[in-house]
Design a protein around this motif. Structure first.
Motif, mmCIF file in Angstrom:
data_model
loop_
_atom_site.group_PDB
_atom_site.id
_atom_site.type_symbol
_atom_site.label_atom_id
_atom_site.label_comp_id
_atom_site.label_asym_id
_atom_site.label_seq_id
_atom_site.Cartn_x
_atom_site.Cartn_y
_atom_site.Cartn_z
ATOM 1 N N GLN A 175 0.835 -1.337 0.034
ATOM 2 C CA GLN A 175 0.009 -0.123 -0.062
ATOM 3 C C GLN A 175 1.080 1.285 0.195
ATOM 4 N N MET A 176 0.800 2.125 -1.092
ATOM 5 C CA MET A 176 1.565 3.190 -1.062
ATOM 6 C C MET A 176 0.680 4.557 -1.015
ATOM 7 N N ASN A 177 0.931 5.250 0.111
ATOM 8 C CA ASN A 177 0.146 6.337 0.207
ATOM 9 C C ASN A 177 1.231 7.715 0.133
ATOM 10 N N SER A 178 0.685 8.765 -0.184
ATOM 11 C CA SER A 178 1.231 10.164 -0.325
ATOM 12 C C SER A 178 2.290 9.777 -1.296
ATOM 13 N N LEU A 179 2.160 9.556 -2.266
ATOM 14 C CA LEU A 179 2.995 9.210 -3.633
ATOM 15 C C LEU A 179 3.675 10.544 -3.828
ATOM 16 N N LYS A 180 5.270 10.157 -3.914
ATOM 17 C CA LYS A 180 6.005 11.419 -4.534
ATOM 18 C C LYS A 180 6.485 11.138 -5.847
ATOM 19 N N PHE A 181 6.854 12.091 -6.577
ATOM 20 C CA PHE A 181 7.681 11.959 -8.245
ATOM 21 C C PHE A 181 8.632 10.930 -7.853
ATOM 22 N N GLU A 182 9.462 10.980 -6.910
ATOM 23 C CA GLU A 182 10.657 10.170 -6.843
ATOM 24 C C GLU A 182 10.139 8.555 -6.460
ATOM 25 N N ASP A 183 8.991 8.460 -6.514
ATOM 26 C CA ASP A 183 8.565 7.042 -6.305
ATOM 27 C C ASP A 183 8.385 6.401 -7.541
ATOM 28 N N THR A 184 8.429 7.054 -8.596
ATOM 29 C CA THR A 184 8.339 6.842 -9.846
ATOM 30 C C THR A 184 9.426 5.562 -10.254
ATOM 31 N N ALA A 185 8.902 4.235 -10.775
ATOM 32 C CA ALA A 185 9.785 3.409 -11.062
ATOM 33 C C ALA A 185 8.984 2.223 -11.254
ATOM 34 N N VAL A 186 9.781 1.198 -11.677
ATOM 35 C CA VAL A 186 9.205 -0.295 -12.072
ATOM 36 C C VAL A 186 9.382 -1.115 -10.671
ATOM 37 N N TYR A 187 8.319 -1.578 -10.176
ATOM 38 C CA TYR A 187 8.385 -2.084 -9.015
ATOM 39 C C TYR A 187 8.261 -3.601 -9.049
ATOM 40 N N TYR A 188 8.925 -4.213 -8.368
ATOM 41 C CA TYR A 188 9.154 -5.721 -8.631
ATOM 42 C C TYR A 188 8.953 -6.435 -7.108
ATOM 43 N N CYS A 189 8.130 -7.544 -7.124
ATOM 44 C CA CYS A 189 8.047 -8.348 -6.036
ATOM 45 C C CYS A 189 9.079 -9.404 -6.335
ATOM 46 N N ALA A 190 9.578 -10.009 -5.120
ATOM 47 C CA ALA A 190 10.578 -11.064 -4.904
ATOM 48 C C ALA A 190 10.411 -11.834 -3.698
ATOM 49 N N ALA A 191 10.790 -13.195 -3.786
ATOM 50 C CA ALA A 191 10.651 -14.029 -2.757
ATOM 51 C C ALA A 191 11.840 -14.749 -2.469
ATOM 52 N N ALA A 192 12.317 -15.006 -1.315
ATOM 53 C CA ALA A 192 13.442 -15.704 -0.938
ATOM 54 C C ALA A 192 13.239 -17.016 -0.384
ATOM 55 N N ASN A 193 13.985 -18.018 -0.693
ATOM 56 C CA ASN A 193 13.756 -19.243 0.044
ATOM 57 C C ASN A 193 14.241 -19.413 1.326
ATOM 58 N N ARG A 194 15.436 -18.586 1.487
ATOM 59 C CA ARG A 194 15.925 -19.009 2.781
ATOM 60 C C ARG A 194 16.746 -17.265 3.166
ATOM 61 N N GLY A 195 16.629 -16.946 4.261
ATOM 62 C CA GLY A 195 17.238 -15.626 4.511
ATOM 63 C C GLY A 195 16.194 -14.640 4.258
ATOM 64 N N SER A 196 16.838 -13.435 4.747
ATOM 65 C CA SER A 196 16.020 -12.273 4.572
ATOM 66 C C SER A 196 16.977 -10.968 4.779
ATOM 67 N N SER A 197 16.998 -10.217 3.635
ATOM 68 C CA SER A 197 17.740 -9.058 3.816
ATOM 69 C C SER A 197 17.380 -7.944 2.807
ATOM 70 N N ARG A 198 18.072 -6.850 2.883
ATOM 71 C CA ARG A 198 17.699 -5.835 1.781
ATOM 72 C C ARG A 198 18.632 -5.893 0.343
ATOM 73 N N SER A 199 19.249 -7.015 0.379
ATOM 74 C CA SER A 199 19.993 -7.166 -0.889
ATOM 75 C C SER A 199 19.294 -8.005 -1.885
ATOM 76 N N TRP A 200 19.295 -7.438 -3.045
ATOM 77 C CA TRP A 200 18.468 -8.275 -4.119
ATOM 78 C C TRP A 200 19.133 -9.729 -4.182
ATOM 79 N N VAL A 201 20.067 -9.956 -3.767
ATOM 80 C CA VAL A 201 20.892 -11.265 -4.253
ATOM 81 C C VAL A 201 20.398 -12.328 -3.308
ATOM 82 N N THR A 202 19.624 -12.027 -2.275
ATOM 83 C CA THR A 202 18.804 -12.846 -1.359
ATOM 84 C C THR A 202 18.027 -13.367 -2.061
ATOM 85 N N TYR A 203 17.239 -12.837 -2.917
ATOM 86 C CA TYR A 203 15.942 -13.219 -3.325
ATOM 87 C C TYR A 203 15.897 -14.286 -4.564
#
Length: 123
Positions: A82-110
């Protein structure tokens, strides 16, 4: 294997709201950490938010904290942003990702990624 399909993107004005959905197929969804990333033109893919399998651990990048909310419904194999109060800088392609193991902010985890959904915020 997990397949992810995002929806809900669109063109909105600054200050508006959008809700992204990501439907997963595969038996591992309920135990996977799920995350949203985004990528703007000419920029690297960046972490937006993540949620643990139970929903008990949630994490946001600073710039969306307080405006975006990630949630999941394991019965529906769906994760939301849920994205509220959207700003111009939120413009992007948004991707959903799933990780079998672990959890982090790094895309390599997913391990699995959706095809992305475009969010465009006009100023």
């Amino acid at each position: 294997q997990v397949q992810l399909v995002e929806s809900g993107g669109g063109l909105v004005q600054a200050g508006d709201s959008l809700r992204l959905s990501c439907v997963a197929s595969g038996r591992t969804f309920s135990t996977a950490t799920m995350a949203w990333f985004r990528q703007a033109p000419g920029k690297e893919r960046e972490f937006v938010a993540r949620i643990s399998w139970s929903g008990g651990v949630i994490d946001y990048r600073d710039s969306v904290e307080g405006r975006f909310t990630i949630s999941r419904d394991n019965a529906k194999n769906t994760v939301y942003l849920q994205m509220n109060s959207l700003k111009f800088e939120d413009t992007a392609v948004y991707y959903c990702a799933a990780a079998n193991r672990g959890s982090s902010r790094s895309w390599v985890t997913y391990d699995y990624w959706g095809q992305g959904t475009q969010v465009t915020v006009s100023s």
